[in-house]
Design an enzyme around this catalytic site. Structure first.
Site, PDB file in Angstrom:
ATOM      1  N   GLY A  30       0.824  -1.214   0.000  1.00 46.14           N
ATOM      2  CA  GLY A  30       0.000   0.000   0.000  1.00 46.14           C
ATOM      3  C   GLY A  30       0.853   1.257   0.000  1.00 46.14           C
ATOM      4  CG  ASP A  32      -1.110  -5.366   0.077  1.00 41.71           C
ATOM      5  OD1 ASP A  32      -0.614  -4.314   0.471  1.00 41.71           O
ATOM      6  OD2 ASP A  32      -2.279  -5.448  -0.357  1.00 41.71           O
ATOM      7  CB  THR A  43      -7.380  -0.657  -1.864  1.00 41.36           C
ATOM      8  OG1 THR A  43      -6.687  -0.889  -0.643  1.00 41.36           O
ATOM      9  CG2 THR A  43      -8.850  -0.987  -1.699  1.00 41.36           C
ATOM     10  CE1 TYR A  81      -9.610   2.749   8.155  1.00 43.38           C
ATOM     11  CE2 TYR A  81      -9.966   4.973   8.981  1.00 43.38           C
ATOM     12  CZ  TYR A  81      -9.107   3.976   8.568  1.00 43.38           C
ATOM     13  OH  TYR A  81      -7.746   4.191   8.575  1.00 43.38           O
TER      14      TYR A  81
END
Ligand code: UDP
Length: 313
Positions: A10, A31, A35, A145
């Site tokens: 990321g 990962d 995204t 979140y």
């Protein structure tokens, strides 16, 4: 040290890989690339001191050999992503953190949680200090979140208190820099992309909300110092230079030399529901326990970010 970085492909995770490798450590990046992109770590391929495991950390995590530290960055931190993928967001914060902590316990590794300023919600205390408990709407769109990270903090403290795992919690405020996804929907990526393309900068509502933007190399330095410290309780990491979103839009135009116009739009979806009105870290604790404070000003950081976006767009 031999270190596992979840979310290692990321934006922040990949910069952490670079930093730990530069200090002579061995790094394993994990990962699921949901995204993120392998491009962020492509330059590390073939190194003896680096490896990559494509894996979703919400499932049982297996890593061969010893580990000295686990940095748990895997998450969907962009509002656009977590509004689109609410359940994976909750799962990575809850189940993913559980798996990563379980691994830390098994390997006797130090565990660092990448938490967030979102644990403060739409804050009623300003600036935000670590001892503020926050003002979060658990059933609002951002709750997926915020609550996943609040749960992750609670779980991290439980593993520390009950199992004696050596833990750290970083509360990361808005961070920007090269390798941000240009389509991640966040204000920095949107404005820089719009400015470079000559498109209007989309200021939501009247642009009076505030944020404080930290350049990624400063954040990485703070995370590095936090891991090596012995501070178990949360530490804010961010840049206290607060501004309105409208001021930020003007800065982006100035640094990029763009003649884009600024438009004010009221999103009709849930993007700005529960959007914090103000956000600014109180970093006295980081100054005191880590001897850390940001070094990169907004103009310099934005120039570097704009250059990197220009190459990609
Ligand atoms: N925002 C904006 N225009 C955009 C994207 C975001 O005005 O194109 C605003 C958003 O409403 C919020 C702030 O910028 O008040 C920061 O949003 P971002 O998505 O970057 O992250 P957040 O700090 O809310 O997690």
């Amino acid at each position: 040290m031999r270190i596992l970085i979840t979310g290692g492909a990321g934006f922040i995770g990949s910069h952490l890989c670079d930093r730990f490798l530069a200090e002579g450590h061995q790094v394993i990046a994990m990962d699921n690339l949901s995204t993120s992109t392998i491009d962020n770590i492509a330059h590390l391929a073939g190194r003896d001191d680096f490896s990559f495991i494509k894996h979703d950390v919400t499932n049982y995590v297996y890593v061969e050999g010893h580990l000295d530290a686990i940095l748990h960055l895997a998450s969907l931190p962009s509002p656009v992503d977590y509004l689109e993928k609410p359940i994976p967001t909750l799962k990575v914060g809850a189940l993913g953190t559980h798996k990563a902590l379980g691994l830390a316990l098994a390997k006797k590794a130090t565990f660092l949680l990448a938490s967030t300023s979102e644990v403060y919600g739409d804050p009623q205390e300003h600036p935000q200090r670590e001892d503020y408990w926050g003002h979060v709407n658990p059933v609002g769109p951002r709750g997926v979140y915020d609550e996943s990270k609040r749960f992750a903090e609670a779980l991290t403290m439980a593993y520390h208190r009950y199992h004696g795992v050596n833990t750290r919690i970083a509360r990361i405020f808005n961070t920007y820099g090269p390798r941000m996804r240009s389509d991640d929907g966040r204000v920095v990526s949107n404005f820089v992309t719009q400015a470079l393309r000559g498109e209007p900068l989309t200021v939501y509502d009247d642009g009076s909300r505030t944020r404080s933007f930290c350049y990624v190399s400063d954040l990485v330095e703070g995370l590095y110092r936090l891991l090596l410290s012995d501070e178990v309780y949360p530490v804010n990491l961010g840049n206290p230079n607060e501004m309105t979103i409208l001021e930020f839009a003007h800065q982006v135009l100035e640094v990029s030399g763009s003649s884009s116009e600024i438009v004010f739009i009221a999103p009709t979806d849930e993007r700005t529901k529960d959007d914090p009105h103000v956000r600014r870290p109180d970093i006295s604790k980081a100054r005191r326990v880590l001897n850390w404070e940001p070094q990169v000003g907004l103009e310099e950081g934005l120039r570097k970010t704009t250059e990197s976006f220009r190459k990609r767009i």
